[in-house]
Design a protein around this motif. Structure first.
Motif, PDB file in Angstrom:
ATOM      1  N   ALA A 209      44.167  51.348  41.360  1.00 39.19           N
ATOM      2  CA  ALA A 209      45.296  50.440  41.133  1.00 39.19           C
ATOM      3  C   ALA A 209      45.405  50.083  39.675  1.00 39.19           C
ATOM      4  O   ALA A 209      44.416  49.822  39.011  1.00 39.19           O
ATOM      5  CB  ALA A 209      45.112  49.176  41.957  1.00 39.19           C
ATOM      6  N   ALA A 210      46.621  50.065  39.187  1.00 41.88           N
ATOM      7  CA  ALA A 210      46.875  49.577  37.828  1.00 41.88           C
ATOM      8  C   ALA A 210      47.024  48.065  37.894  1.00 41.88           C
ATOM      9  O   ALA A 210      47.616  47.540  38.822  1.00 41.88           O
ATOM     10  CB  ALA A 210      48.149  50.209  37.277  1.00 41.88           C
ATOM     11  N   PRO A 211      46.498  47.347  36.924  1.00 41.72           N
ATOM     12  CA  PRO A 211      46.628  45.888  36.934  1.00 41.72           C
ATOM     13  C   PRO A 211      48.090  45.462  36.862  1.00 41.72           C
ATOM     14  O   PRO A 211      48.899  46.089  36.176  1.00 41.72           O
ATOM     15  CB  PRO A 211      45.874  45.438  35.689  1.00 41.72           C
ATOM     16  CG  PRO A 211      45.081  46.603  35.232  1.00 41.72           C
ATOM     17  CD  PRO A 211      45.728  47.831  35.795  1.00 41.72           C
ATOM     18  N   ALA A 212      48.418  44.396  37.581  1.00 39.21           N
ATOM     19  CA  ALA A 212      49.769  43.829  37.502  1.00 39.21           C
ATOM     20  C   ALA A 212      49.897  43.102  36.166  1.00 39.21           C
ATOM     21  O   ALA A 212      48.916  42.660  35.581  1.00 39.21           O
ATOM     22  CB  ALA A 212      50.001  42.869  38.658  1.00 39.21           C
ATOM     23  N   LYS A 213      51.123  42.970  35.688  1.00 39.95           N
ATOM     24  CA  LYS A 213      51.358  42.281  34.420  1.00 39.95           C
ATOM     25  C   LYS A 213      51.490  40.790  34.669  1.00 39.95           C
ATOM     26  O   LYS A 213      52.106  40.366  35.629  1.00 39.95           O
ATOM     27  CB  LYS A 213      52.634  42.816  33.775  1.00 39.95           C
ATOM     28  CG  LYS A 213      52.497  44.258  33.404  1.00 39.95           C
ATOM     29  CD  LYS A 213      53.751  44.793  32.779  1.00 39.95           C
ATOM     30  CE  LYS A 213      53.466  46.214  32.358  1.00 39.95           C
ATOM     31  NZ  LYS A 213      54.513  47.104  32.443  1.00 39.95           N
ATOM     32  N   THR A 214      50.892  39.991  33.781  1.00 37.50           N
ATOM     33  CA  THR A 214      50.992  38.532  33.915  1.00 37.50           C
ATOM     34  C   THR A 214      52.082  37.999  33.028  1.00 37.50           C
ATOM     35  O   THR A 214      52.559  38.632  32.142  1.00 37.50           O
ATOM     36  CB  THR A 214      49.659  37.853  33.568  1.00 37.50           C
ATOM     37  OG1 THR A 214      49.288  38.224  32.242  1.00 37.50           O
ATOM     38  CG2 THR A 214      48.595  38.208  34.565  1.00 37.50           C
TER      39      THR A 214
ATOM     40  N   LEU B 196      40.892  41.919  38.891  1.00 36.35           N
ATOM     41  CA  LEU B 196      41.897  41.873  39.953  1.00 36.35           C
ATOM     42  C   LEU B 196      41.306  41.181  41.174  1.00 36.35           C
ATOM     43  O   LEU B 196      40.125  41.341  41.483  1.00 36.35           O
ATOM     44  CB  LEU B 196      42.355  43.281  40.344  1.00 36.35           C
ATOM     45  CG  LEU B 196      43.074  44.079  39.269  1.00 36.35           C
ATOM     46  CD1 LEU B 196      43.342  45.494  39.753  1.00 36.35           C
ATOM     47  CD2 LEU B 196      44.384  43.398  38.883  1.00 36.35           C
ATOM     48  N   THR B 197      42.141  40.420  41.864  1.00 37.90           N
ATOM     49  CA  THR B 197      41.729  39.730  43.080  1.00 37.90           C
ATOM     50  C   THR B 197      42.656  40.131  44.218  1.00 37.90           C
ATOM     51  O   THR B 197      43.876  40.182  44.045  1.00 37.90           O
ATOM     52  CB  THR B 197      41.770  38.198  42.877  1.00 37.90           C
ATOM     53  OG1 THR B 197      40.766  37.851  41.913  1.00 37.90           O
ATOM     54  CG2 THR B 197      41.517  37.437  44.165  1.00 37.90           C
TER      55      THR B 197
ATOM     56  N   GLY C 106      50.763  43.240  42.588  1.00 36.49           N
ATOM     57  CA  GLY C 106      50.354  44.626  42.400  1.00 36.49           C
ATOM     58  C   GLY C 106      50.481  45.354  43.730  1.00 36.49           C
ATOM     59  O   GLY C 106      51.268  44.951  44.594  1.00 36.49           O
ATOM     60  N   PRO C 107      49.679  46.385  43.925  1.00 38.90           N
ATOM     61  CA  PRO C 107      49.739  47.135  45.182  1.00 38.90           C
ATOM     62  C   PRO C 107      49.434  46.253  46.393  1.00 38.90           C
ATOM     63  O   PRO C 107      48.599  45.356  46.326  1.00 38.90           O
ATOM     64  CB  PRO C 107      48.643  48.189  45.006  1.00 38.90           C
ATOM     65  CG  PRO C 107      48.436  48.305  43.538  1.00 38.90           C
ATOM     66  CD  PRO C 107      48.725  46.951  42.980  1.00 38.90           C
TER      67      PRO C 107
ATOM     68  N   VAL D 216      47.187  42.052  48.990  1.00 38.57           N
ATOM     69  CA  VAL D 216      47.919  42.372  47.767  1.00 38.57           C
ATOM     70  C   VAL D 216      47.015  42.054  46.578  1.00 38.57           C
ATOM     71  O   VAL D 216      46.237  41.107  46.622  1.00 38.57           O
ATOM     72  CB  VAL D 216      49.269  41.613  47.689  1.00 38.57           C
ATOM     73  CG1 VAL D 216      49.075  40.118  47.699  1.00 38.57           C
ATOM     74  CG2 VAL D 216      50.093  42.066  46.493  1.00 38.57           C
ATOM     75  N   LEU D 217      47.120  42.868  45.532  1.00 42.02           N
ATOM     76  CA  LEU D 217      46.322  42.665  44.321  1.00 42.02           C
ATOM     77  C   LEU D 217      47.101  41.867  43.286  1.00 42.02           C
ATOM     78  O   LEU D 217      48.296  42.105  43.077  1.00 42.02           O
ATOM     79  CB  LEU D 217      45.942  44.015  43.703  1.00 42.02           C
ATOM     80  CG  LEU D 217      44.886  44.816  44.430  1.00 42.02           C
ATOM     81  CD1 LEU D 217      44.796  46.217  43.827  1.00 42.02           C
ATOM     82  CD2 LEU D 217      43.548  44.130  44.352  1.00 42.02           C
TER      83      LEU D 217
END
Length: 141
Positions: A136-141, A91-92, A22-23, A43-44
């Motif tokens: 931040a938008a969540p990253a896709k898994t 998010l981590t 993510g970001p 990084v997220l």
């Protein structure tokens, strides 16, 4: 998506990440300066995409943003690895320097720049926020 791996200085804690990043940000908040003696590069990732081997210790603190942040680190060598915030459920934050290949992710933003010391090397080519970043938008898994 490339599998990312990393760990602490002594090797007691290792991790694998199975998601696109993510970001990515350089954070100049006072808490990050205290843990790194500089800005931290982060990084997220979706929390459920991180598989950890070993048991990090944790420390909870209310951040300048007002959110409760749990910072996780190796109790043996002190390496700072992750943080989780009530402001980013699911998010981590992963410290980019703990990746086996820290060049795999380049930061795109400087945040909390108003808190940076006058000598800080703030990359002027990156997006800049004097305080907290945009959501931040969540990253896709």
């Amino acid at each position: 998506m490339k599998l990312l791996t990393g760990g602490c200085l002594c090797g007691e804690i290792r991790y694998e990440i199975s998601a696109d990043p993510g970001p990515s940000r350089v954070c100049w908040c006072r808490d990050c300066q205290r843990i790194a003696s500089n800005g931290t590069v982060n990084v997220l990732f979706p929390s459920n995409a991180i598989r950890i081997t070993g048991t990090p210790s944790g420390h909870d603190k209310k951040a300048d943003s007002g959110n409760l942040v749990t910072r996780r680190f190796c109790a043996t060598c002190g390496s700072h690895l992750f943080s989780d915030s009530t402001g980013r459920p699911g998010l981590t934050v992963v410290r980019i320097g703990t990746l086996d290949d820290p060049s795999a992710i380049k930061p795109s933003t400087n945040i909390w720049v108003a808190s940076a010391p006058h000598w800080a090397c703030v990359d002027q080519s990156l997006e800049r926020f004097d305080g907290p970043p945009a959501a931040a938008a969540p990253a896709k898994t």
